[in-house]
Motif scaffolding. Structure first.
Motif, short mmCIF file in Angstrom:
data_model
loop_
_atom_site.label_atom_id
_atom_site.label_comp_id
_atom_site.label_asym_id
_atom_site.label_seq_id
_atom_site.Cartn_x
_atom_site.Cartn_y
_atom_site.Cartn_z
N LYS A 122 0.83 -1.21 0.00
CA LYS A 122 0.00 0.00 0.00
C LYS A 122 0.87 1.26 0.00
O LYS A 122 0.63 2.21 -0.76
N VAL A 123 1.89 1.25 0.87
CA VAL A 123 2.78 2.41 0.97
C VAL A 123 3.58 2.57 -0.32
O VAL A 123 3.73 3.68 -0.84
N CYS A 126 1.53 4.12 -3.05
CA CYS A 126 1.30 5.53 -2.77
C CYS A 126 2.53 6.36 -3.16
O CYS A 126 2.41 7.39 -3.82
N ALA A 129 3.12 6.71 -6.81
CA ALA A 129 2.19 7.67 -7.41
C ALA A 129 2.59 9.11 -7.12
O ALA A 129 1.89 10.06 -7.47
N LYS A 131 2.96 10.40 -4.08
CA LYS A 131 2.32 10.90 -2.87
C LYS A 131 3.13 10.51 -1.64
O LYS A 131 3.91 9.57 -1.67
N ALA A 133 3.92 8.98 2.07
CA ALA A 133 3.51 7.74 2.72
C ALA A 133 2.35 7.99 3.69
O ALA A 133 1.52 7.10 3.93
N GLU A 135 -0.18 9.56 3.16
CA GLU A 135 -1.44 9.56 2.42
C GLU A 135 -1.92 8.15 2.09
O GLU A 135 -3.01 7.97 1.54
N ALA A 136 -1.12 7.14 2.42
CA ALA A 136 -1.53 5.76 2.17
C ALA A 136 -2.66 5.39 3.13
O ALA A 136 -2.66 5.78 4.29
N SER A 137 -3.62 4.65 2.64
CA SER A 137 -4.77 4.26 3.47
C SER A 137 -4.40 3.06 4.34
O SER A 137 -4.70 1.91 4.01
#
Length: 209
Positions: A122-123, A126, A129, A131, A133, A135-137
């Motif tokens: 996930k990280v 992110c 992209a 962005k 880290a 901002e990762a969900s």
């Protein structure tokens, strides 16, 4: 540098408790060389100093918000938003490299918990992209699983808008942009003047006050 955190309550608490010694809380600052565009690829001094700030609680990013022909900007012009983007991108690239190394190792290690691999992926997505880290969900549990990486873009940021002495009271158009950008990120910005601080450092305590 290590500085004491001023607290007017401390001496009074010392008196109440008849303390033999009063020790103030301290804050440690780690100053690293300025990062330029392409640092991750070795430009300037590279990003070899970033490891020195991985174990900090927050990052203070000093952003130039003043014009002065005698102080040359590495990019030839003063643009605080561009400078903020450059630093953030370099931090993202450094974190992406860190996460990729851990992810490759985790996938080869049979003892690695599947939950950690999911969190790392996930990280990684992110960061890839462009962005941060942060901002990762991630769930609270997943944040704990990646905490040991001490990712730079997971840390809160304080943007210090460095202005000329005449702008210290109310800021200027450039510092206003810094404050707006920091707010959009969910971070904090403060006004400082390195010029004023430098002059104050050379005065005795009475004159400084």
């Amino acid at each position: 540098g290590i500085v004491n955190v001023p607290d007017t309550r401390l001496p009074k608490l010392g008196e109440i408790n008849s303390s033999e010694k009063i020790i103030a809380a301290t804050m440690e600052f780690v100053d690293i060389a300025g990062i330029v565009k392409g640092a991750s690829e070795g430009e300037g001094l590279g990003n070899k100093f970033l490891s020195n700030i991985r174990n900090t609680d927050a990052i203070v990013h000093v952003v130039r918000c003043f014009e002065n022909d005698d102080i040359i900007h590495v990019d030839g012009s003063v643009d605080p938003l561009r400078d903020m983007e450059v630093i953030n991108l370099e931090l993202i690239l450094a974190d992406a490299e860190q996460v990729d190394k851990r992810l490759q190792k985790a996938k080869k290690d049979r003892k690695t918990a599947p939950e950690e691999i999911v969190a790392l992926e996930k990280v990684s997505a992110c960061l890839e992209a462009g962005k941060k880290a942060s901002e990762a969900s991630l769930s609270d549990e997943e944040k704990i699983l990646v905490k040991s990486l001490m990712l730079l873009t997971m840390k809160p940021v304080i943007y210090a808008a460095n202005v000329a002495d005449e702008d210290l009271a109310s800021g200027n158009d450039m510092s206003l942009k810094v404050f707006e950008a920091a707010s959009e990120e969910g971070n904090t910005a403060v006004l400082v003047s390195a010029q004023v601080e430098s002059e104050l450092a050379g005065l005795n305590s009475d004159a400084r006050a």
